[in-house]
Design an enzyme around this catalytic site. Structure first.
Site, short mmCIF file in Angstrom:
data_model
loop_
_atom_site.label_atom_id
_atom_site.label_comp_id
_atom_site.label_asym_id
_atom_site.label_seq_id
_atom_site.Cartn_x
_atom_site.Cartn_y
_atom_site.Cartn_z
N VAL A 254 92.45 47.62 37.46
CA VAL A 254 91.69 48.17 38.82
C VAL A 254 91.40 49.58 38.54
O VAL A 254 90.98 50.40 39.50
CB VAL A 254 92.78 48.12 39.76
CG1 VAL A 254 93.10 46.76 40.40
CG2 VAL A 254 94.04 48.73 39.39
N TYR B 34 93.54 58.18 30.07
CA TYR B 34 94.83 58.05 29.59
C TYR B 34 95.12 56.64 29.14
O TYR B 34 95.98 56.14 28.16
CB TYR B 34 95.95 58.63 30.70
CG TYR B 34 97.35 58.08 30.95
CD1 TYR B 34 98.26 58.95 30.05
CD2 TYR B 34 97.58 56.59 31.21
CE1 TYR B 34 99.57 58.40 29.78
CE2 TYR B 34 99.11 56.32 30.92
CZ TYR B 34 99.87 57.22 30.35
OH TYR B 34 101.22 56.78 30.53
N GLY B 35 94.48 55.72 29.71
CA GLY B 35 94.50 54.35 29.62
C GLY B 35 93.94 53.48 30.90
O GLY B 35 93.30 54.28 31.31
N ASP C 282 98.51 70.22 39.31
CA ASP C 282 97.30 69.51 38.99
C ASP C 282 96.77 69.01 40.44
O ASP C 282 96.53 67.57 40.74
CB ASP C 282 97.38 68.44 38.15
CG ASP C 282 95.95 67.98 37.44
OD1 ASP C 282 94.96 68.87 37.70
OD2 ASP C 282 95.92 66.96 36.84
#
Length: 955
Positions: free
Chosen positions: A639, A644-645, A757
């Site tokens: 999804v 990062y992946g 962040d």
């Protein structure tokens, strides 16, 4: 035969004990040592305080979690002794309540400040003495501090001002001296307690002036109780800044000077006590204080004043007490028509003319005391049942026999809870017949109401309402009570209302210690909330001497004591064998538990990853579990993706939807970042912070398992990618939710967390468009030594990064505030912070013209915002955003202020800040058929290197 029989019994018991040893969990050894030390110096501890496992054996008054003692509640059990330093061995302790044990004496230990998890320190009605230790200021999680009705001496420790989570501060009825501490730039003070609702300092020996610096407009204080001290000087005008105040008691001091003119700014005040001081000047004008119920300005030195018109304007008034206040002139009949008015007491003034109640006197009126005035006439009305006292007025010259010319015989009001449709029965011994006509040993004590809003204590219906409220509250908390009885309402010298309380047990005729402590705790920690008209209260319980088992029979069967000589040697061998087997199995179980509870057994603490993570509730998933849940990480469950992946959707066996963030090989987070995100997310729990379900750290994998957030990122919705249309109300709601999540991280998380962040890709929207703060990979916990700032490598996202943090490398909570300000501008404009080389902060500042509607920002605002039906709310929203992105961190607001301001904006615009956004995500116009998860390619464009300063300037 007897020896063999006893040996057989012992063998059977040994087998049972071994089974018990094999399955029982043991209380933490430090906790047990602390309790044992306390037990050795306390008298009358519960009889079941035996054995070496307080948690497993259920010691009365002790509550545990994960074999750690988290609560000690021992109210009203006739406990005596001192509170020694051994208490700090119980390091996970959250609640300590020893209330209503007058035998608990001596000072509090200085190192009580080492109990870092303590949230409730409640020692009401004990015999403690000595100074309050300054180390209490180290209890950063403290919410309730109730030390009232003891014998504490010395000053109020200024360090209490460091307790930012403190809600309840009660130091009343001690022997405290000195001045009220306020901060001075180098030391803390009580003015820093912005979240504290209750200052209860009455009945001490505090002296000096009430500091003007004690009050500020950011305070949420509702009860200010300083009665019966030795305070001098003026009432500071800054008191008028605390708009939330509901009860003000400054009576029985030596305050002087004029009452501040801005006192009537306190429009939420319901009870105002300024009596028995040395106040001068004109009588204060209380016009506009429409919620006032009880006003007492008696026994001051105000200048002679005609009866002011505000007397007749306060529609909520029940009691107007103005004895010896230099009042003069006639009383207007309209004053007696106030609908709630019960008492008028104007003794020793210069009231003259004819007393008249007008055409429509209040049905609540029961007492009018005008002794020693100049009244020469009285227009009586038939049918009024009012106690009127005109003794000492010309109308009562010698020889007048009217009832109002006589001092009435004192007749204290009576009240006792009525019977519940039953016939009382005679009770034996010390048992008492309850309202339900059962004989039992009740738990007794006295309720003290410090500022009730009413004065007619003869009104039985109001006490019946309190009794029903109290009974329902006790039962709703599962307490073993059958009935509650109230009686003997009296008013003491401190102007408190006192009520005798009896609580009757259910199912038997006595309470056990657990029941008594539970009732005492509900009253000591203010879990029980009386009806609002009773105001602030406290309870002093009596020791309960009727516990079951105190008179247990001492008879024992001789056959249970005598053991055959032949079995003696066998028993000794058996016991030694049991000890050996027990020790072996305990060590084996401990080793097994260590492995089972250590999912990071293979964690490489030398690989720049820090020590093994300390977890609070997150589940360790195996790789095979997550592989099965995602159908071998199939593309169908993919999804989202980023640097990062990938993120996969899955469903747990219990039906919960989850999102699995899987690092790709070669692009894994550093070990330290992975550990940080797990540790922080496992201990934060807030509806506006994404919840961590668990993680996986095996077979070379790094995976984080979150709750699944159906509507993806705020970035997707603002860009149109999600197909969800965000109107102005929904944007305000999202801004408020995100602000609350960040405020939680800053103010309530333990330790406090700086996110580092904050951006629209890290604000997720659930099915109702509630905002949730996500992605804690760069977050920084702020431990106590670092609360001011921490010097650290600069990390963040381009466009959101705080320029001050970038330039100084000093990270503070205000760095998140800056990023949030950029996020607010993004909500206004639907633009990325840096778009086509233009920086949104600079663009907004350059285009602003405060002389025009919407500040002349229509060309920059998103069309949906520009068409808002509430232009003023948009302008105020811009103001908040620009305050957040101020160049100086010190000039930026705290997140708590931002939350409050957004709530005010919503309310002013006619929106309910507490309402749900919508029933489901499907109700939103333009909602897309698919759902993207938060972790898109843009979501990981995080800064950890060098940006040119020009990209960071907020000019």
């Amino acid at each position: 035969m007897a020896g063999k029989f006893h040996l057989s019994i012992l063998l059977l018991l040994a087998a049972l004990l071994l089974q018990l040893f094999d399955t029982a969990a043991l209380t933490d050894s430090d906790d047990f040592a602390g309790l044992q030390a306390l037990k050795s110096i306390w008298k009358n501890t519960p009889p079941n305080w035996e054995g070496s496992d307080p948690c497993g054996l259920g010691w009365e008054g002790i509550s545990c979690a994960n074999n750690r003692v988290i609560s000690i509640t021992l109210a009203s059990i006739n406990l005596s002794g001192q509170l020694s330093s051994d208490i700090v061995k119980i390091s996970e302790l959250q609640t300590l309540d020893l209330s209503y044990n007058t035998g608990m004496t001596g000072p509090l230990p200085q190192d009580i400040g080492d109990l870092k998890k303590l949230s409730s320190l409640i020692l009401v009605g004990c015999g403690f003495s000595g100074p309050i230790p300054s180390s209490i200021g180290s209890l950063q999680q403290l919410v309730y501090l109730s030390l009232n009705s003891n014998g504490f001496i010395g000053g109020i420790p200024p360090t209490i001002g460091k307790l930012s989570h403190l809600y309840w501060l009660d130091l009343a009825d001690n022997k405290l001296t000195g001045t009220i501490p306020v901060s001075d730039g180098t030391s803390p003070g009580l003015d820093m307690l912005l979240n504290t609702k209750h200052f209860h300092f009455g009945k001490n020996q505090l002296s000096g002036e009430i500091p003007s610096g004690l009050f500020n407009s950011n305070m949420t204080l509702i009860h200010l109780l300083l009665e019966n001290n030795l305070l001098t000087g003026d009432i500071p005008s800054t008191l008028g800044l605390v708009k939330a105040l509901e009860v003000v008691r400054l009576d029985i001091n030596s305050l002087s000077g004029s009452v501040p003119e801005n006192l009537n700014n306190l429009t939420s005040v319901q009870e105002l006590f300024l009596a028995n001081n040395k106040l001068t000047g004109v009588l204060p004008n209380l016009t506009g204080m429409d919620l006032l119920n009880y006003v007492d300005l008696s026994n001051n030195s105000f200048v002679a004043t005609d009866v002011p018109p505000w007397f007749s304007s306060l529609q909520s008034l029940t009691s107007l007490i103005m004895e010896k206040t230099q009042l003069q002139g006639p009383l207007p009949p309209s004053m007696f028509s106030l609908p709630q008015l019960q008492t008028v007491a104007f003794k020793n003034n210069r009231i003259n003319g004819t007393l008249s109640f007008g055409s429509n006197p209040s049905s609540q009126l029961y007492q009018i005391d005008l002794q020693d005035n100049l009244i020469d006439g009285f227009t009586q009305r038939a049918g009024l049942n009012i106690q009127i006292v005109l003794v000492g007025n010309p109308i009562c010259d010698e020889g007048v026999t009217e009832s109002y010319c006589k001092i009435p015989e004192p007749s204290p009001p009576t009240y006792t809870t009525p019977l519940e449709n039953c016939n009382p029965q005679p009770c034996t011994e010390d048992r008492v017949s309850s309202p339900s006509c059962t004989c039992a040993y009740p738990y007794t004590g006295t309720l003290f109401f410090r500022a009730p809003s009413f004065s007619n204590y003869g009104n039985s219906s109001i006490f019946a309402s309190l009794q029903q409220n109290m009974k329902a509250s006790f039962k709703s908390h599962g307490l073993p009570i059958d009935a509650v009885s109230l009686s003997n309402p009296t008013k003491n010298i401190d102007n408190y209302l006192l009520l005798s309380l009896q609580v009757f047990p259910s199912g038997q005729d006595y309470f056990n210690r657990t029941g008594i402590s539970a009732i005492g705790y509900m009253l000591s920690n203010q879990t029980f909330k009386p009806p609002k008209e009773y105001g602030p209260f406290y309870f002093i319980g009596n020791s309960y001497p009727y516990f079951a088992g105190l008179q247990a029979s001492s008879k024992k069967s001789s056959s249970g004591i005598i053991i055959g000589a032949a079995a003696g040697g066998s028993v000794l061998v058996l016991l030694l064998l049991m000890a050996g087997v027990y020790a072996y199995r305990q060590r084996k179980r401990a080793d097994t538990a260590d492995k089972k509870n250590d999912p990071f057994a293979a964690w490489d603490s030398n690989a720049n990853s820090g020590g093994v993570p300390q977890l609070k509730g997150a589940k360790s998933f195996s790789f095979e579990e997550l592989k099965r849940i995602t159908n071998n990480f199939s593309e169908l469950n993919d999804v989202g993706s980023g640097g990062y992946g990938k993120v996969y959707r899955g469903t747990l066996p219990n039906g919960q939807l989850i999102a699995i963030k899987r690092a790709q090989q070669g692009s894994m987070q550093g070990g330290l970042e992975f550990k940080t995100e797990i540790e922080l997310l496992s201990r934060v729990h807030h509806k506006n912070v994404v919840a961590l379900v668990g993680f996986c750290f095996e077979q070379g994998e790094q995976m984080l398992v979150y709750e699944f957030i159906a509507n993806g990122t705020l970035k997707d919705s603002l860009s149109g990618k999600s197909g969800i249309r965000l109107d102005w109300m929904r944007r305000l709601k999202i801004a408020l939710g995100a602000a609350k999540g960040i405020q939680y991280l800053h103010d309530l998380a333990n330790p406090p967390i700086i996110h580092r962040d904050i951006k629209s890709n890290n604000i997720l929207l659930d099915e109702r468009l509630n905002a949730k703060v996500a992605d804690f990979g760069l977050s920084k916990p702020m431990n106590e030594p670092e609360r001011g700032h921490v010097t650290t490598q600069v990390k963040g996202t381009m466009g959101y990064l705080d320029p001050e943090y970038y330039m100084t490398q000093q990270l503070t909570e205000k760095s998140d505030v800056y990023s949030f300000g950029v996020l607010l501008l993004e909500l206004l404009t639907a633009r990325s912070p840096i778009e086509k080389g233009k920086y949104i902060v600079r663009e907004v500042k350059q285009a602003m013209d405060t002389g025009k509607e919407m500040y002349n920002l229509e060309s920059i605002l998103d069309p949906i915002v520009a068409s808002s039906p509430s232009p003023r709310s948009v302008e105020r929203f811009v103001d908040v955003a620009l305050r957040c992105v101020h160049e100086s961190g010190e000039s930026r607001p705290h997140m708590s202020e931002v939350v409050k301001e957004i709530e005010n904006i919503m309310e002013a615009a006619g929106y309910n800040p507490n309402a749900e956004s919508a029933s489901t995500s499907a109700s939103y116009e333009g909602h897309s058929k698919g759902s993207n998860h938060p972790y898109s390619n843009q979501s990981l464009f995080a800064y950890s290197g060098n940006y040119p300063p020009s990209m960071l300037e907020p000019k």
